[in-house]
Scaffold this motif. Structure first.
Motif, PDB file in Angstrom:
ATOM      1  N   TYR A   1       0.842  -1.201   0.000  1.00 58.39           N
ATOM      2  CA  TYR A   1       0.000   0.000   0.000  1.00 58.39           C
ATOM      3  C   TYR A   1       0.874   1.247   0.000  1.00 58.39           C
ATOM      4  O   TYR A   1       1.831   1.343   0.773  1.00 58.39           O
TER       5      TYR A   1
ATOM      6  N   LEU B   1      -3.703  -2.327   4.836  1.00 58.53           N
ATOM      7  CA  LEU B   1      -4.717  -1.301   4.617  1.00 58.53           C
ATOM      8  C   LEU B   1      -4.984  -0.519   5.895  1.00 58.53           C
ATOM      9  O   LEU B   1      -5.213   0.692   5.860  1.00 58.53           O
ATOM     10  N   LYS B   2      -4.927  -1.209   7.025  1.00 57.15           N
ATOM     11  CA  LYS B   2      -5.154  -0.524   8.302  1.00 57.15           C
ATOM     12  C   LYS B   2      -4.054   0.500   8.569  1.00 57.15           C
ATOM     13  O   LYS B   2      -4.326   1.619   9.029  1.00 57.15           O
TER      14      LYS B   2
ATOM     15  N   GLN C   1      -4.780   3.496   6.354  1.00 59.49           N
ATOM     16  CA  GLN C   1      -5.876   4.326   6.866  1.00 59.49           C
ATOM     17  C   GLN C   1      -5.423   5.161   8.054  1.00 59.49           C
ATOM     18  O   GLN C   1      -5.798   6.334   8.193  1.00 59.49           O
ATOM     19  N   ARG C   2      -4.601   4.580   8.914  1.00 53.13           N
ATOM     20  CA  ARG C   2      -4.085   5.332  10.050  1.00 53.13           C
ATOM     21  C   ARG C   2      -3.136   6.434   9.580  1.00 53.13           C
ATOM     22  O   ARG C   2      -3.141   7.540  10.121  1.00 53.13           O
TER      23      ARG C   2
ATOM     24  N   LEU D   1      -3.293   8.024   6.688  1.00 47.08           N
ATOM     25  CA  LEU D   1      -4.033   9.085   6.008  1.00 47.08           C
ATOM     26  C   LEU D   1      -4.654  10.069   6.988  1.00 47.08           C
ATOM     27  O   LEU D   1      -4.902  11.235   6.642  1.00 47.08           O
ATOM     28  N   THR D   2      -4.917   9.629   8.226  1.00 50.25           N
ATOM     29  CA  THR D   2      -5.438  10.568   9.222  1.00 50.25           C
ATOM     30  C   THR D   2      -4.373  11.551   9.685  1.00 50.25           C
ATOM     31  O   THR D   2      -4.698  12.618  10.206  1.00 50.25           O
TER      32      THR D   2
ATOM     33  N   CYS E   1       0.708   5.618   0.026  1.00 50.53           N
ATOM     34  CA  CYS E   1      -0.041   6.864   0.125  1.00 50.53           C
ATOM     35  C   CYS E   1       0.154   7.601  -1.194  1.00 50.53           C
ATOM     36  O   CYS E   1       1.284   7.858  -1.618  1.00 50.53           O
TER      37      CYS E   1
END
Length: 548
Positions: free
Chosen positions: A296, A308-309, A312-313, A315-316, A298
């Motif tokens: 993955y 993926l987790k 997602q973390r 991207l925050t 960015c």
């Protein structure tokens, strides 16, 4: 019919055999392939194969049922030379070795340069293969006919006095470049000699300031002749045409260090924003990430993550919605960002890692300080999404305006590649320089540059019009200055298009009706163009900036 593998024979690395694959027409074919690696998974074996004479991006893991074991070729073992006291010794002589040795000597004698002549340095084998495979048979690169062939005037259309354009030759190096580039073999494929026809050297040009007919439209059929001056057969023009492409560029890969690891793709899949990409080549991502089914990234900072987790973390916390650096161009949804490899080192390194998945001929340098990166993006409500990029050296001693160039696979065949190339030359125009891409080009890169050069030069030639009833004048230098394309590339493109011929003591360029119509069709499809009014770029003098 599928040919099953014979389980009694052990297929090892280095073996060669036909392997079943689908071609572009979705038909079965059995090309010869080399086994690069073997791995066992529960219940069966998998073989990593490279198809001989195919691009490495087609390499893949195959199952045993796709192997044709009847034509299996085992790797040849090299005989070791006996040694004596730790020093290399000589092997016993054999008739076969003596015959091979004599053949090698004869070959060296036949190809050895004669004393007193300067011959161009031969290209590397890998480069010559990659270039040769990209030249389309439909558009052969011409050899320049000698004066004996020039006597056959029926080959060329009749010359008329109306709508004739003029080429003013005001520099001798134009003649020398044209002749040397043609005779040293770097810009064209060798053409077979025709029996019964001898080649003669063209006569020397009388004066360097003479005016020569350049461009002529025939009313029917639609055709044009461009006359170029003949020159001396010189290998040392003032601009120093390289006899072979430079193989020691800033990012040129040294193929002598290839090993079995770097010959194999190590990443199965990359998720970048809304796209999933299948890498073509090896890229030195951390070893622990190469075993993952999906890597993955960015899409804004290009940081790589293992799940993926984690993405997602990330991207925050990631505040970027565009590449770091200065936005120097925007028109519609297309933007270009200039990124300094020293100021944004992490992003530049991540960009190089991603690019290496799709570029085989360039090596990866973690030292990005000497480079500038120009990233093209497409804008929507979520941010600026990377489409492609090119890099260039801050200081290039050989006028290179591109080191690496890449359009990501989801955006290929949509005109973005030519847009990147056009932008690189637009920067060269602002800098007041002529530029050329760093060699060697990849197969797709060569096709893109050939197409761009052809369209750009034909656009200029077709726009020439009579001026106050007089024939307009243009030189190779004029074309180079207008386009910022280096003179060597201008001349090689004219030869690639098969426009240059030798006629009545002069070099002529003939634009046939097919070439004109083909160019017009191509330009109608080319919707994406760079608007120089939207470019906000100030070149820097990096020579005065110490360590940049």
């Amino acid at each position: 019919m599928t040919k099953m593998a014979d389980s009694s024979v052990d297929v090892v690395e280095g073996c060669r055999l036909p392997v079943l694959r689908k071609n572009q027409e979705n038909e079965d074919e059995w090309p010869l392939a080399e086994i690069l690696s073997v791995k066992e998974i529960p219940g069966r074996k998998l073989y990593y194969v490279h198809y001989i004479d195919f691009n490495k991006r087609l390499d893949e893991w195959v199952t045993p049922d796709r192997l044709d074991m009847k034509k299996l070729q085992f790797p040849k073992k090299e005989a070791k030379t006996p040694t004596k006291n730790g020093l290399p010794g000589s092997r016993p002589s054999s008739p076969e070795r003596e015959v091979r040795k004599s053949l090698d000597l004869n070959l060296q004698t036949a190809t050895a340069p004669s004393r007193g002549k300067t011959l161009p340095t031969p290209k590397r084998k890998a480069e010559s293969v990659s270039l040769a495979t990209q030249v389309s048979p439909a558009t052969p690169v011409p050899s320049l006919p000698g004066s004996a062939e020039a006597s056959q005037a029926s080959v060329y259309p009749a010359v008329r006095d109306t709508n004739t354009f003029i080429l003013k030759s005001n520099a001798r190096d134009d003649h020398e470049q044209l002749t040397s580039l043609t005779t040293n073999g770097t810009a064209r494929r060798p053409m077979p000699n025709q029996p019964g026809r001898k080649r003669k050297q063209p006569p020397n040009c009388g004066g360097t300031d003479e005016i020569i007919k350049v461009f002529q439209y025939n009313n029917s059929p639609r055709c044009a002749n461009v006359y170029l001056p003949p020159g001396e057969d010189s290998q040392d023009s003032s601009d120093g045409i390289p006899s072979a492409p430079r193989m020691t560029g800033s990012l040129v890969s040294d193929r002598s260090h290839d090993d079995i690891v770097t010959r194999m793709k190590n990443i199965d899949c990359i998720e970048l924003g809304r796209h999933r990409l299948k890498p073509w080549y090896f890229s030195p991502y951390p070893q622990e990430l190469t075993t993952l089914p999906i890597l993955y990234l960015c899409e804004f900072c290009l940081k790589y993550l293992k799940s993926l987790k984690c993405l997602q973390r990330h991207l925050t916390k990631c505040n970027l919605r565009h590449p770091p650096g200065n936005e120097i161009y925007r028109k519609g949804t297309i933007s270009f960002f200039e990124i300094d490899g020293r100021k944004n080192k992490t992003y530049s390194q991540n960009l190089c890692l991603l690019a290496k998945c799709f570029l085989d001929h360039k090596t990866l340098y973690y030292d990005t300080d000497p480079f500038l990166f120009y990233v093209m993006t497409e804008y929507d409500s979520k941010g600026f999404h990377i489409v492609g990029y090119f890099s260039k050296e801050k200081e290039s001693t050989e006028d290179y305006n591109v080191a690496c160039i890449l359009t990501l696979p989801p955006y290929q065949r949509r005109g973005y590649g030519k847009l990147l190339i056009e932008f690189s030359y637009e920067l060269s125009k602002v800098e007041g320089k002529t530029g050329t891409p760093e060699k060697p080009l990849s197969d797709l890169g060569l096709l893109s540059y050939r197409s761009y050069w052809s369209q750009t030069i034909l656009e200029i030639l077709m726009d020439l019009k009579p001026d106050n009833g007089e024939r307009p004048q243009i030189t190779i230098n004029d074309i180079s200055e207008i386009t910022s394309v280096k003179k060597e590339d201008v001349i090689s493109t004219l030869q690639y298009l098969n426009l240059i011929n030798y006629y009545k003591g002069q070099y002529i360029l003939t634009l046939s009706e097919d070439i004109v119509e083909g160019h017009e069709r191509a330009m109608q499809k080319r919707h994406l163009r760079i608007d120089s009014k939207c470019l906000h770029f100030t070149p820097k003098d990096w020579s005065k900036r110490g360590k940049w």
